[in-house]
Design an enzyme around this catalytic site. Sequence first.
Site, PDB file in Angstrom:
ATOM      1  N   ASP A  33      -4.573  -1.465  -2.494  1.00 47.63           N
ATOM      2  CA  ASP A  33      -6.027  -1.388  -2.708  1.00 47.63           C
ATOM      3  C   ASP A  33      -6.450  -1.562  -4.169  1.00 47.63           C
ATOM      4  OD1 ASP A  33      -5.903  -0.883  -0.046  1.00 47.63           O
ATOM      5  OD2 ASP A  33      -6.498   1.210  -0.164  1.00 47.63           O
ATOM      6  N   HIS A  36       0.201   1.201   3.041  1.00 44.60           N
ATOM      7  CA  HIS A  36      -0.778   0.121   3.064  1.00 44.60           C
ATOM      8  C   HIS A  36      -1.798   0.280   1.950  1.00 44.60           C
ATOM      9  CE1 HIS A  36      -3.553  -2.832   4.494  1.00 44.60           C
ATOM     10  NE2 HIS A  36      -3.044  -2.904   5.713  1.00 44.60           N
ATOM     11  N   CYS A  37      -1.898   1.480   1.363  1.00 45.78           N
ATOM     12  CA  CYS A  37      -3.058   1.726   0.489  1.00 45.78           C
ATOM     13  C   CYS A  37      -2.755   1.673  -1.004  1.00 45.78           C
ATOM     14  CB  CYS A  37      -3.664   3.081   0.851  1.00 45.78           C
ATOM     15  SG  CYS A  37      -4.377   3.105   2.504  1.00 45.78           S
ATOM     16  N   ILE A  38      -1.922   2.604  -1.488  1.00 47.51           N
ATOM     17  CA  ILE A  38      -1.809   2.785  -2.942  1.00 47.51           C
ATOM     18  C   ILE A  38      -1.253   1.531  -3.652  1.00 47.51           C
ATOM     19  CG2 ILE A  38      -0.924   4.303  -4.793  1.00 47.51           C
ATOM     20  CD1 ILE A  38      -2.838   5.730  -2.892  1.00 47.51           C
TER      21      ILE A  38
END
Length: 396
Positions: A257, A252-254
């Site tokens: 974001d 979900h992040c790298i």
Amino acid sequence: MRVAIIGQGYVGQTIAVGAAGAGHTVVGFDLNAGLVDQLNSGKSHIEGISDSELASLISSNFFTASTDPSVLEGSDVIVIAVPTPLDGDRNPDLSYVHAAAELINQQVKSPVLIINESTSYPGTLRNEIAARITGVEHLFASSPERVDPGNTQWGTKNTPRLIGGLTPAAVAKAREFYGSFCDSIIEVSSPEVAEAAKIFENTFRQVNIALVNEFAQISDALGISGREVIEAAATKPYGFMPFNPGPGVGGHCIPVDPSYLAHVANEVGVPATFIKRANEVNLAMPAYVVKRVVTGAGGSIAGKSVVVIGVSYKANVADTRETPAAAVIDLLRAEGANVVWHDELVGSWRGESSVPLSPHDIAVVVTKHDGVSDAAIKACGYVFDCTGTVAGVDGI
Ligand SMILES: NC(=O)c1ccc[n+]([C@@H]2O[C@H](COP(=O)([O-])OP(=O)(O)OC[C@H]3O[C@@H](n4cnc5c(N)ncnc54)[C@H](O)[C@@H]3O)[C@@H](O)[C@H]2O)c1
């Protein structure tokens, strides 16, 4: 304190268990009735939280899950932990955050501390949450979640927690809340600093992973091992931090974001060139992997049986969001290979099921969970390892 957490996914459940374990009375609110039933029956859905830990918090009345929005009223603290994905044009999709703010606006009529833990760009707490909640003097703070699912060394308790508030009173109350279950609290001067710190941390990883992915390709073309070079460089005791190459980035992040940072950068007229280029390099890795597999397997994989090992985005988690395994499989199929996949943690995904690990013409190791045997992988005719953990085979 009486704590309500909006969203019971990876982040919401992790905070719920941390806070309930510290003696707060926690209700986990989620729109997903199936998930709420599962949690209330004592079944955890994330790797770092055991069923027995959850069941014990439920039986001692420290935790309950609910789909009833009226549970928000009467809380001391409300934590927002909802998804912040990208839309179809890879721009920030704040619809879940807006829905959570709207829910609070409708349901909560007594003052409460509202904390946003969802990852987003600077200005989200102030302009996208607080500005939408009117008529009550709430306190607002931002404390972006830094949890790394599956990480056994760093968890909610010992990962330093950033706090930025709209007022000193909000910061003080947020400090009191997090101080009850986190070892180290770091106050920053504004919510914007806390929000930006989180997306900058992930951008730092995204850019460095892209750099090392490009370097792995350069090393291979030079006929040297990129991983050996990285290990050698990492012997320098200062000024170098090792990152590992791989088939791309997932979760979900790298992959997500940094695009939030690029979005605000664009709005203030500064081109986020590193983020754009890093995205390009990381998104091109599956094609590089498949090109190497075709070459390594003798020039064609048409009609060959291929098993892709590990389809979650990283080892020992079942999370397939944004996993590069999807593109690797699609591109192998586009080359005419008959592709199946093995991942007992994931089980079923994209309408397909994990197959038992048995010999195939080709094995491509995308993610290696603990317990997957090297001997079983090596029983395949040709092995390409994206993880650097299977000795003596081809790979990056
Ligand atoms: N997963 C991670 O490793 C991680 C780490 C740090 C930060 N984050 C950030 O934390 C946030 C949450 O991520 P996650 O991984 O927990 O997401 P998730 O998809 O696992 O869980 C989100 C939950 O929110 C629920 N939800 C959505 N809208 C809702 C609403 N209006 N009311 C109530 N529930 C609602 C969904 O049903 C879902 O269960 C995101 O901003 C993410 O970027 C995630």
